[in-house]
Design an enzyme around this catalytic site. Structure first.
Site, short mmCIF file in Angstrom:
data_model
loop_
_atom_site.label_atom_id
_atom_site.label_comp_id
_atom_site.label_asym_id
_atom_site.label_seq_id
_atom_site.Cartn_x
_atom_site.Cartn_y
_atom_site.Cartn_z
N LYS A 247 -4.38 -0.29 -2.00
CA LYS A 247 -3.71 -1.39 -2.72
C LYS A 247 -4.76 -2.28 -3.37
O LYS A 247 -5.83 -2.50 -2.81
CB LYS A 247 -2.91 -2.25 -1.73
CG LYS A 247 -1.60 -1.64 -1.27
CD LYS A 247 -0.83 -2.64 -0.42
CE LYS A 247 0.42 -2.01 0.18
NZ LYS A 247 1.42 -1.64 -0.82
N ARG A 321 8.16 5.70 4.19
CA ARG A 321 9.18 6.75 4.16
C ARG A 321 8.77 7.95 5.00
O ARG A 321 9.61 8.69 5.51
CB ARG A 321 9.48 7.13 2.70
CG ARG A 321 8.32 7.69 1.94
CD ARG A 321 8.55 7.71 0.43
NE ARG A 321 8.41 6.39 -0.17
CZ ARG A 321 8.61 6.12 -1.45
NH1 ARG A 321 8.98 7.10 -2.28
NH2 ARG A 321 8.44 4.91 -1.92
N1 BES Z 1 4.94 -1.76 2.16
C1 BES Z 1 5.03 -1.37 0.81
C2 BES Z 1 6.20 -2.00 0.07
C3 BES Z 1 6.18 -3.49 -0.11
C4 BES Z 1 5.72 -4.05 -1.28
C5 BES Z 1 6.68 -4.33 0.87
C6 BES Z 1 5.74 -5.42 -1.45
C7 BES Z 1 6.69 -5.69 0.71
C8 BES Z 1 6.23 -6.24 -0.45
C9 BES Z 1 5.17 0.15 0.69
O1 BES Z 1 4.60 0.89 1.69
C10 BES Z 1 4.54 0.55 -0.60
O2 BES Z 1 3.37 0.34 -0.74
N2 BES Z 1 5.33 1.09 -1.51
C11 BES Z 1 4.84 1.48 -2.78
C12 BES Z 1 5.51 2.79 -3.12
C13 BES Z 1 4.94 3.47 -4.32
C14 BES Z 1 3.54 3.96 -4.03
C15 BES Z 1 5.83 4.63 -4.70
C16 BES Z 1 5.22 0.41 -3.79
O3 BES Z 1 6.27 -0.22 -3.63
O4 BES Z 1 4.44 0.16 -4.68
ZN ZN Z 2 2.53 1.34 1.31
#
Ligand code: BES
Ligand code: ZN
Ligand code: ZN
Length: 473
Positions: A247, A321
């Protein structure tokens, strides 16, 4: 701080709150007096002389009253009054009275563990003054509000715990404590070896680069005479740095809250047991840490899930997921009548609905609508997001059974929900709901009854849903 309801006259209190509808208040005698001090009937005014806080609202609906409950506590907490009585001029009813109580209790929470100087909190009791004794069942109302609020605040405190401390093992320790304290909840914890035996390879892959081993936590409440069984599953990522699909710095902050779903299902089961509800409840928490390192799972890997389906990994940040796929598989072995997962699953859900609203997904329209209306009634904002066959095609993989990300940049909350659906067996498809709480789980600017930090999203809605299930069983 506690809340109570006092009925009749001569209620002993240190300070007063007088809530009124703006249109009524501006016609009253007290308004004429306060007008001299410059109060025009907008918002709040504290009269030192009367030790009374005047609050004017456009409407006296339960949403406004709940929020005012929180604001009253925030206003008084550091002032030199131990008890505050709240009056609504003979307009109390069961709904707005409950809203005031729970609003006050939820507004009272603040995360102060990491402050070396604790801010003052003098207020001990908020007393709802029902002078005309209109309200019935006041003891039940206070009891229910107290149990639910205590559990929301319990969940907030765990989520707010720093990731260095709140590891999967730590969550397991909390769960064992929950089990011990309640005396009615069993707790089984699966460690990394058990997960191996269970063939939870997707779950294990996510945790592989972490120094903290993963845990699957299984809490069970089985009251005598229960006619229905509900299984709750929670995403318990104690930290999500994104893994090798790292991230960006700004997006990583707050990812200690990626365990919000897991913590929520702990709070829900604890509240249901305390309320003595006759429904069998299981809470499954997939506790893991998504980290980076030489043995990290990689984009390009293919994982064999517990259900046997193979998953192409194209992004290691879509980890929730993967953990949930294996936990949902385990959950279905319990043969649930209803199966609900809670997860901070996608940023896309926040884009779609805004940061105040959770997304409800599933294949059963009636069940989705029921959950939505109960959630709204409970004070949590939720909205349904529709699955469709076109988005389902976007998670097809060329090399495996399914891909962990969508081939499109749009509709990410729904494609994540459809990914989970791939791991739901045919006989459970209509019994399953997925709740994406990514928006409201963590609060960076206080709103409604939520202070800064974890909100405890999912707890009120989940408890009310189970209470409703019990009333129909
Ligand atoms: N934990 C995150 C989602 C999230 C984002 C929760 C902001 C709370 C606030 C999740 O694991 C994630 O990183 N999802 C990605 C998915 C993508 C790579 C398809 C996302 O939402 O960017
Ligand atoms: Zn994530
Ligand atoms: Zn995550």
């Amino acid at each position: 701080m506690k809340v109570s309801i006092a009925q009749g006259q001569n209620i002993k209190i240190d300070a007063n709150v007088c809530i009124a509808k703006k249109s009524d208040f501006t016609k009253s005698a007290s308004f004429k007096k306060l007008k001299a001090f410059g109060f025009e009937g907008e918002g709040k005014f504290f009269s030192q002389e009367e030790k009374t806080l005047y609050v004017c609202l456009e409407t006296l609906d339960s949403e406004s009253i709940r929020e005012i409950g929180a604001q009253i506590v925030r206003y008084f907490k550091a002032l030199p009054y131990k008890s505050v009585g709240v009056n609504l001029e003979g307009k109390w009813n069961e709904k707005n009275a409950y809203a005031l109580l729970i609003g006050a209790l939820l507004g009272a929470y603040e995360c102060i563990v990491y402050k070396s100087k604790k801010p003052p909190f003098v207020l001990k009791e908020l007393i709802l003054c029902d002078e005309k004794a209109i309200l019935k069942d006041t003891q039940n109302m206070v009891n229910k509000a107290t149990i639910i609020a205590e559990n929301v605040n319990f969940v907030r405190e765990i989520i707010n715990t720093i990731p260095q401390v709140a590891t999967p093992k730590y969550l397991a320790k909390i769960a064992k404590q929950v089990s011990k304290d309640s005396g009615q909840i069993e707790c089984v914890v699966l460690d990394e070896n058990d997960l191996e035996k269970e063939k939870m390879n997707a779950f294990l892959a996510v945790n592989r680069a972490s120094n903290n081993p993963p845990r699957l936590i299984h809490l069970a409440y089985k009251p005598k005479g229960a006619k229905k069984r509900i299984v709750l599953v929670g995403k318990g990522l104690t930290y999500d740095c994104g893994g090798l699909s790292l991230k960006p710095a700004d997006y990583m902050v707050t990812m200690k809250a990626d365990k919000s779903g897991g913590c929520a299902v702990m709070g829900i089961i604890q509240a249901i047991a305390a309320l003595g509800v006759k429904i069998e409840v299981h809470s499954i928490i997939g506790a893991a840490e998504n980290m980076i390192g030489g043995n990290a799972y990689k984009p390009d890997d293919v994982l064999v899930s517990r259900e046997g389906k193979t998953i192409e990994v194209r992004n290691t940040d879509a980890e929730g997921r993967l953990v949930l796929a294996d936990c949902l598989s385990y959950a279905q072995d319990l043969n649930p009548d209803v199966l609900i997962d809670f997860a901070t699953l996608t940023g896309a859900c926040v884009v779609a609905l805004g940061e105040y609203t959770s997304g409800i997904m599933g294949h059963n329209t009636a069940l989705k609508n029921r959950f939505e209306s109960i959630a709204l009634e409970s004070g949590e904002l939720m909205a349904t997001l529709p699955f469709n066959r076109h988005i389902k095609k976007l998670i097809e993989s060329k090399i495996a059974d399914v891909c962990n990300i969508s081939s499109s940049r749009y509709g990410g909350a729904i494609s994540a929900g459809l990914f989970l659906s791939e791991f739901i067996r045919k006989e459970y498809q209509d019994k399953w709901l997925h709740i994406d709480i990514a928006g409201p789980a963590y609060v960076e600017k206080e709103w409604d009854i939520n202070p800064f930090g974890a909100s405890g999203a999912g707890v009120r809605a989940g408890v009310e849903f189970i209470l409703d299930l019990a009333s129909k069983a």
